[in-house]
Design a protein around this motif. Structure first.
Motif, PDB file in Angstrom:
ATOM      1  N   ASN A   1       2.783  13.463  -4.091  1.00 34.94           N
ATOM      2  CA  ASN A   1       3.159  12.547  -3.016  1.00 34.94           C
ATOM      3  C   ASN A   1       4.443  11.791  -3.329  1.00 34.94           C
ATOM      4  O   ASN A   1       5.245  11.510  -2.443  1.00 34.94           O
ATOM      5  CB  ASN A   1       2.030  11.552  -2.747  1.00 34.94           C
ATOM      6  CG  ASN A   1       0.861  12.195  -2.027  1.00 34.94           C
ATOM      7  OD1 ASN A   1       1.036  13.094  -1.219  1.00 34.94           O
ATOM      8  ND2 ASN A   1      -0.343  11.751  -2.333  1.00 34.94           N
ATOM      9  N   SER A   2       4.646  11.429  -4.597  1.00 36.70           N
ATOM     10  CA  SER A   2       5.815  10.660  -5.021  1.00 36.70           C
ATOM     11  C   SER A   2       6.286  11.175  -6.370  1.00 36.70           C
ATOM     12  O   SER A   2       5.474  11.683  -7.162  1.00 36.70           O
ATOM     13  CB  SER A   2       5.469   9.166  -5.121  1.00 36.70           C
ATOM     14  OG  SER A   2       5.008   8.679  -3.868  1.00 36.70           O
TER      15      SER A   2
ATOM     16  N   GLY B   1       0.806  -1.219   0.000  1.00 42.23           N
ATOM     17  CA  GLY B   1       0.000   0.000   0.000  1.00 42.23           C
ATOM     18  C   GLY B   1       0.834   1.261   0.000  1.00 42.23           C
ATOM     19  O   GLY B   1       1.825   1.377  -0.723  1.00 42.23           O
ATOM     20  N   ASN B   2       0.441   2.226   0.832  1.00 41.51           N
ATOM     21  CA  ASN B   2       1.124   3.515   0.891  1.00 41.51           C
ATOM     22  C   ASN B   2       2.526   3.419   1.475  1.00 41.51           C
ATOM     23  O   ASN B   2       3.305   4.368   1.378  1.00 41.51           O
ATOM     24  CB  ASN B   2       0.293   4.507   1.717  1.00 41.51           C
ATOM     25  CG  ASN B   2      -1.000   4.881   1.029  1.00 41.51           C
ATOM     26  OD1 ASN B   2      -1.088   4.867  -0.194  1.00 41.51           O
ATOM     27  ND2 ASN B   2      -2.023   5.213   1.812  1.00 41.51           N
ATOM     28  N   ARG B   3       2.843   2.280   2.104  1.00 40.06           N
ATOM     29  CA  ARG B   3       4.167   2.128   2.711  1.00 40.06           C
ATOM     30  C   ARG B   3       5.126   1.345   1.814  1.00 40.06           C
ATOM     31  O   ARG B   3       6.221   0.970   2.243  1.00 40.06           O
ATOM     32  CB  ARG B   3       4.029   1.433   4.066  1.00 40.06           C
ATOM     33  CG  ARG B   3       3.207   2.230   5.074  1.00 40.06           C
ATOM     34  CD  ARG B   3       3.138   1.540   6.418  1.00 40.06           C
ATOM     35  NE  ARG B   3       4.452   1.452   7.038  1.00 40.06           N
ATOM     36  CZ  ARG B   3       4.686   0.822   8.188  1.00 40.06           C
ATOM     37  NH1 ARG B   3       3.696   0.207   8.807  1.00 40.06           N
ATOM     38  NH2 ARG B   3       5.905   0.788   8.696  1.00 40.06           N
TER      39      ARG B   3
ATOM     40  N   ASN C   1       6.979  13.027  -0.111  1.00 42.56           N
ATOM     41  CA  ASN C   1       7.606  11.837   0.461  1.00 42.56           C
ATOM     42  C   ASN C   1       9.042  11.622   0.015  1.00 42.56           C
ATOM     43  O   ASN C   1       9.578  10.524   0.172  1.00 42.56           O
ATOM     44  CB  ASN C   1       6.761  10.600   0.126  1.00 42.56           C
ATOM     45  CG  ASN C   1       5.371  10.675   0.738  1.00 42.56           C
ATOM     46  OD1 ASN C   1       5.225  11.090   1.885  1.00 42.56           O
ATOM     47  ND2 ASN C   1       4.357  10.285  -0.013  1.00 42.56           N
TER      48      ASN C   1
END
Length: 252
Positions: free
Chosen positions: A144-145, A59-61, A86
């Protein structure tokens, strides 16, 4: 099919090859979840070392990233750093899927090739990008990325808080980055301080006033104020160390 990061000692060259042979340093994989990859390892008979970490399908991690050191000094990643929530200075990240091992290995090869000048050039470009962004904070776009498209431009106070956090990350790494040893870097840092302190003070005062004028402060206002609060110690310490505490009183 797996690929490998390899090193040819006779040519002093990193390259991507097959997973078989004496030159292999690291082999790609497709294992899901956090993988206990090989710990920090050296390029043989050099002062260059690498740490590769992966965490697929989480997921997000999820992540696929590398950290590198040259002469025991970290090599920092300013590419996409300013506009990415991030992105941290210590990590070089690619999209966390097994299809992107080649992209990560290619980045490692590039950094090794330019290791002698990597930090200097990266720091110079990163400082200039931050300095330019502070001239037009309302135009900054953030994602975010680095492999995602930027969002719409961030408005104040979010844009000011984001730039403040990025600047504090720089300040936290000042000693390691050796920024104070280069006059050109000192000049850009001073320019950043002169621009960012009035923005922070004006924004903070506006948020406090807005909080006081509302019976119940919104969650966003409280979050923004807390975000600035946690960074003031870092900023104050740097300004005191560089004899620039007067900037705290700018625009009062």
């Amino acid at each position: 099919m797996s690929i490998a990061l390899c090193y040819d000692k006779t040519k002093d060259k990193l390259y991507i090859g097959s997973e078989i042979g004496n030159n292999v340093l690291f082999v790609s994989h497709e294992e899901k979840g956090y993988n206990h990859n090989r710990p920090q390892f050296p390029v043989p008979e050099t002062n260059f070392s690498i740490k590769i970490e992966s965490n697929f399908k989480y997921g997000n991690r999820a992540y696929l990233r590398a950290s590198m050191w040259y002469n025991n000094i970290p090599l920092f990643n300013f590419q996409n750093w300013l506009n990415c929530l991030n992105c941290k200075l210590l990590y070089f990240k690619v999209e966390p899927t097994p299809e992107h091992w080649e992209e990560l290995f290619t980045k490692i090869i590039e950094i090794y090739k330019y290791r002698d000048s990597w930090n200097y050039n990266s720091i110079f470009n990163g400082l200039n990008a931050l300095n330019d962004a502070l001239s037009h904070p309302e135009e900054i776009t953030v994602c975010n990325s680095p492999w995602l498209n930027p969002q719409t431009p961030w408005k104040e106070p979010l844009s000011i808080l984001h730039l403040t956090r990025k600047f504090c990350e720089l300040l936290d790494n000042l000693e390691t980055l050796k920024l104070n040893e280069v006059n050109l870097f000192k000049e850009i840092l001073n320019s950043i301080c002169i621009k960012i302190m009035p923005l922070i003070i004006t924004t903070y005062k506006h948020l406090i006033q807005k909080q006081q004028n509302e019976e119940e402060a919104s969650h966003n206002i409280t979050t923004y104020i807390s975000g600035f609060d946690e960074k003031f110690d870092t900023l104050c310490s740097y300004l005191k160390h560089t004899n620039q505490l007067r900037l705290f009183f700018t625009n009062l």
